[in-house]
Design a protein around this motif. Structure first.
Motif, PDB file in Angstrom:
ATOM      1  N   TRP A 118       1.843   4.412   4.642  1.00 46.60           N
ATOM      2  CA  TRP A 118       3.062   3.606   4.519  1.00 46.60           C
ATOM      3  C   TRP A 118       3.693   3.732   3.135  1.00 46.60           C
ATOM      4  O   TRP A 118       4.915   3.616   3.008  1.00 46.60           O
ATOM      5  CB  TRP A 118       2.768   2.151   4.867  1.00 46.60           C
ATOM      6  CG  TRP A 118       2.632   1.980   6.343  1.00 46.60           C
ATOM      7  CD1 TRP A 118       1.498   1.743   7.054  1.00 46.60           C
ATOM      8  CD2 TRP A 118       3.678   2.102   7.313  1.00 46.60           C
ATOM      9  NE1 TRP A 118       1.756   1.699   8.404  1.00 46.60           N
ATOM     10  CE2 TRP A 118       3.094   1.912   8.599  1.00 46.60           C
ATOM     11  CE3 TRP A 118       5.054   2.342   7.233  1.00 46.60           C
ATOM     12  CZ2 TRP A 118       3.840   1.960   9.770  1.00 46.60           C
ATOM     13  CZ3 TRP A 118       5.796   2.395   8.406  1.00 46.60           C
ATOM     14  CH2 TRP A 118       5.199   2.208   9.653  1.00 46.60           C
ATOM     15  N   CYS A 119       2.892   3.988   2.105  1.00 50.24           N
ATOM     16  CA  CYS A 119       3.478   4.281   0.788  1.00 50.24           C
ATOM     17  C   CYS A 119       4.256   5.592   0.850  1.00 50.24           C
ATOM     18  O   CYS A 119       5.338   5.729   0.259  1.00 50.24           O
ATOM     19  CB  CYS A 119       2.384   4.373  -0.271  1.00 50.24           C
ATOM     20  SG  CYS A 119       1.695   2.785  -0.759  1.00 50.24           S
TER      21      CYS A 119
ATOM     22  N   CYS B 152       7.496   4.927   2.706  1.00 57.08           N
ATOM     23  CA  CYS B 152       8.433   4.186   1.847  1.00 57.08           C
ATOM     24  C   CYS B 152       9.069   5.098   0.814  1.00 57.08           C
ATOM     25  O   CYS B 152      10.275   4.997   0.523  1.00 57.08           O
ATOM     26  CB  CYS B 152       7.710   3.028   1.162  1.00 57.08           C
ATOM     27  SG  CYS B 152       7.425   1.622   2.243  1.00 57.08           S
TER      28      CYS B 152
ATOM     29  N   SER C 132      11.564   7.209   2.543  1.00 58.42           N
ATOM     30  CA  SER C 132      12.732   6.426   2.962  1.00 58.42           C
ATOM     31  C   SER C 132      13.709   6.191   1.817  1.00 58.42           C
ATOM     32  O   SER C 132      14.891   5.903   2.053  1.00 58.42           O
ATOM     33  CB  SER C 132      12.278   5.084   3.546  1.00 58.42           C
ATOM     34  OG  SER C 132      11.733   4.249   2.533  1.00 58.42           O
TER      35      SER C 132
ATOM     36  N   LEU D 273      14.682   0.715   5.377  1.00 61.67           N
ATOM     37  CA  LEU D 273      14.038   0.455   4.081  1.00 61.67           C
ATOM     38  C   LEU D 273      13.314  -0.886   4.100  1.00 61.67           C
ATOM     39  O   LEU D 273      12.173  -1.008   3.637  1.00 61.67           O
ATOM     40  CB  LEU D 273      15.080   0.468   2.950  1.00 61.67           C
ATOM     41  CG  LEU D 273      15.563   1.843   2.481  1.00 61.67           C
ATOM     42  CD1 LEU D 273      16.744   1.689   1.526  1.00 61.67           C
ATOM     43  CD2 LEU D 273      14.428   2.581   1.779  1.00 61.67           C
TER      44      LEU D 273
ATOM     45  N   PHE E  72      10.193  -0.594   6.500  1.00 66.96           N
ATOM     46  CA  PHE E  72       9.104   0.208   5.949  1.00 66.96           C
ATOM     47  C   PHE E  72       8.403  -0.511   4.797  1.00 66.96           C
ATOM     48  O   PHE E  72       7.178  -0.464   4.678  1.00 66.96           O
ATOM     49  CB  PHE E  72       9.625   1.564   5.478  1.00 66.96           C
ATOM     50  CG  PHE E  72      10.079   2.461   6.604  1.00 66.96           C
ATOM     51  CD1 PHE E  72       9.556   2.311   7.884  1.00 66.96           C
ATOM     52  CD2 PHE E  72      11.039   3.444   6.397  1.00 66.96           C
ATOM     53  CE1 PHE E  72       9.975   3.130   8.930  1.00 66.96           C
ATOM     54  CE2 PHE E  72      11.457   4.260   7.427  1.00 66.96           C
ATOM     55  CZ  PHE E  72      10.928   4.098   8.697  1.00 66.96           C
ATOM     56  N   HIS E  73       9.177  -1.179   3.946  1.00 70.35           N
ATOM     57  CA  HIS E  73       8.557  -1.894   2.824  1.00 70.35           C
ATOM     58  C   HIS E  73       7.792  -3.129   3.300  1.00 70.35           C
ATOM     59  O   HIS E  73       6.774  -3.501   2.694  1.00 70.35           O
ATOM     60  CB  HIS E  73       9.621  -2.281   1.785  1.00 70.35           C
ATOM     61  CG  HIS E  73      10.006  -1.149   0.889  1.00 70.35           C
ATOM     62  ND1 HIS E  73      10.901  -0.177   1.263  1.00 70.35           N
ATOM     63  CD2 HIS E  73       9.582  -0.811  -0.359  1.00 70.35           C
ATOM     64  CE1 HIS E  73      11.036   0.707   0.287  1.00 70.35           C
ATOM     65  NE2 HIS E  73      10.246   0.351  -0.704  1.00 70.35           N
TER      66      HIS E  73
ATOM     67  N   GLN F 238       4.625  -1.718   4.589  1.00 67.47           N
ATOM     68  CA  GLN F 238       3.804  -1.307   3.447  1.00 67.47           C
ATOM     69  C   GLN F 238       3.079  -2.511   2.859  1.00 67.47           C
ATOM     70  O   GLN F 238       1.885  -2.438   2.557  1.00 67.47           O
ATOM     71  CB  GLN F 238       4.668  -0.654   2.374  1.00 67.47           C
ATOM     72  CG  GLN F 238       3.859  -0.203   1.152  1.00 67.47           C
ATOM     73  CD  GLN F 238       4.733   0.046  -0.066  1.00 67.47           C
ATOM     74  OE1 GLN F 238       5.754  -0.616  -0.245  1.00 67.47           O
ATOM     75  NE2 GLN F 238       4.339   0.983  -0.904  1.00 67.47           N
TER      76      GLN F 238
END
Length: 581
Positions: free
Chosen positions: A26-27, A30, A33, A76, A79-80, A83
């Motif tokens: 996920w990092c 991100c 993205s 964004l 995804f964050h 994360q």
């Protein structure tokens, strides 16, 4: 395979290693993205250039660009959010799992492990090292790997688009990474010194707290505080040097990254003027250069952070990967005789404490180990309960080799009363109840009565519900010992080990403790260690240990008639008891 490597490399639990992979993913997503706003901007610029060149209104056909921009913002955010869920929340769970794993491991390690490690060092590992690793896995490691993978993908896309511009953007990256990795030895050196000085401060504080009575009585406050100030000053200098050693190389490398922007502009203008680069792509590379250097700067910073925690991971790994005491749990002893068969043991290699020792402590008998200090009495007692594992020979309980028994299951057959009693900052009732989980209040009271505790408990403000302070600090030595015996009586185990249980008591307390012990040892296998001969005079068997060997063994009367070591010890003690000033 990868899971096991991560567990070993970062001292993680299996779940922690799996969560780390998810966090890295996920990092990575991100970081990728973050390119969406750049793509959205390029679409907008392309649309405006097309509109101006064709003379069409700028707002005509703008809706797809606006829709893509809104979608980018939503992605964004999504995804964050993911994360955060897969990174920080997972780290907090792993933090709890790591501490639990450490505690479980320590519970299963032999006492020999603790004899080789300083208590303050273990405390630092459990507290400060764990906290440092929490920081590392929430802010460094996932971002490090996520940044590496995302940077590699973006770099590949740049080379596909225009290899000359890609080189202009990325040429500085290898140089900065080489600088950080080249400084690893220096960072490790000062990081190790910092950890060592920090541990010295912890040791000094612990020593002062443990010896506070002696320090006050000898008026050593100024000396000890001065020593603490000196160690704190040394630790402060070491911390500054460690931070400086890391900061110089990391910030220097991050500053060098800015040269990439200059080469990007120069190369882009040259290609633009030559007509070999589109204006939109030129602007896109400028945006990409400004964006890609942030993850690269993160990589440089996080590499240094991982370097600094390497020693802490190593310290934690020595605990998690230490050899545990294990064995079968389905124990079926044939009686409860304890037998030593040619047992040899040493704490340190080349210095034997016990050498070829053989004897049997029979059920329903009292076997006493006596002899000069350092002869191996306490060691034999601890080996009998598998606190340590022997080097040679065999120790059996009811015919079972205890080296093949699960230590925790084995200890259910033992009640142990040490010279140094350990009590908890809790009520008297709960301290006694430790002997038998789930025991009723009546069972606790009965054990306390048998251990002669009622006399002093009645004088306390809340009786059995009185909180006795850390290690029973509000009680006398005799009272603490009687609580320890009550705990052992409540457990009612078939084997009783007594290690100098009356050594530090006055005559009155010793008499009361002896009465309590008479209830404890009835019909049990008893192994007792004592220096006072009157304590062991009525034992069934005497074993005289000297320099790790059995010098004499037999019934007390037979040994007295022999007029050997036991007779000599009895004679010396009778003389000292009869001595008057």
């Amino acid at each position: 395979m990868m899971i096991k490597r991560l567990m070993h490399a970062f001292a993680l639990t299996e779940k922690g290693a799996k969560d780390l992979i998810k966090a890295v993913f996920w990092c990575f997503i991100c970081n990728i993205s973050l390119m969406l706003p750049i793509i959205s901007t390029m679409f907008a610029i392309r649309h405006m250039i097309t509109a101006f060149s064709s003379g069409e209104p700028v707002l005509e056909g703008i809706l797809p660009v606006i829709a893509f921009s809104i979608l980018s913002i939503l992605l964004l955010y999504l995804f964050h959010y993911l994360q955060y869920a897969f990174l920080y929340i997972a780290v907090y769970k792993e933090s709890a799992n790591r501490r639990t794993a450490l505690a479980e491991t320590l519970r299963k390690l032999p006492l020999s492990f603790f004899g080789k490690r300083d208590l303050s060092d273990l405390t630092a590992t459990m507290i400060s090292d764990c906290s440092s690793l929490d920081q590392m896995f929430s802010h460094y490691v996932p971002q490090l790997y996520g940044s590496i993978f995302s940077t590699l993908l973006i770099a590949i896309l740049m080379f596909i688009t225009n290899w000359k511009m890609a080189i202009a953007v990325l040429w500085i990256v290898p140089a900065t990474i080489i600088i950080v990795f080249g400084s690893k030895r220096i960072q490790d050196k000062y990081g190790a010194i910092n950890i060592e000085k920090k541990r010295a401060v912890t040791e000094q504080i612990q020593q002062m707290l443990e010896a506070v009575k002696e320090i006050k009585s000898a008026r050593l406050q100024e000396r000890e505080l001065s020593a603490l100030d000196k160690r704190q000053a040394e630790q402060e200098k070491a911390a500054v040097r460690s931070e400086l050693a890391t900061g110089v190389f990391v910030t220097g490398s991050q500053a060098l990254l800015k040269l990439g922007i200059a080469t990007t502009i120069i190369t882009g203008l040259k290609l633009l003027s030559a007509g070999s680069l589109d204006l939109v792509y030129f602007i896109g590379f400028l945006f990409a250069a400004s964006m890609i250097y942030n993850p690269i700067a993160t990589i440089l910073q996080n590499i240094a952070a991982v370097f600094s925690t390497k020693l802490q991971i190593e310290r934690m790994r020595t605990i998690l990967e230490a050899k545990r005491q294990e064995g079968r749990k389905d124990l079926t002893p044939n009686g409860y005789d304890i037998a030593f068969h040619n047992v040899s043991f040493s704490y340190d290699e080349g210095r034997e404490v016990l050498e070829d020792v053989s004897f049997t402590a029979k059920q329903k008998e009292v076997t006493a180990l006596i002899g000069p200090s350092g002869g191996g009495k306490s060691t034999a007692c601890r080996l009998a309960s598998r606190f340590w594992d022997i080097d040679e020979g065999m120790i059996t309980l009811g015919g079972m080799d205890i080296a093949k028994c699960d230590p925790e299951k084995l200890l259910t057959y033992y009640s142990i009363v040490f010279q140094d009693v350990v009590l908890f900052s809790d009520t008297i009732k709960e301290n006694i109840r430790l002997g038998k989980k789930g025991a009723s209040d009546e069972e606790v009271y009965e054990a306390a009565r048998m251990a002669n505790c009622e006399e002093f408990v009645r004088k306390l403000p809340n009786g059995y519900d009185t909180v006795i302070g850390e290690n029973g600090s509000t009680l006398s030595a005799g009272e603490r010992q009687r609580i320890s015996i009550a705990r052992a009586i409540l457990k009612n185990a078939p084997v009783v080990l007594l290690d100098e249980a009356t050594a530090n008591l006055d005559v009155e307390n010793e008499t009361q403790v002896q009465q309590a012990l008479s209830y404890l040892i009835k019909d049990k296998t008893v192994l007792i260690i004592a220096h006072r001969m009157r304590t062991v005079r009525n034992a069934d068997k005497i074993i005289v240990l000297e320099n790790g060997r059995i010098k004499e063994m037999g019934a007390p009367d037979a040994l007295l008639e022999k007029k050997g070591a036991f007779f000599h010890m009895m004679e010396l003690q009778e003389r000292s008891d009869g001595w008057k000033a």
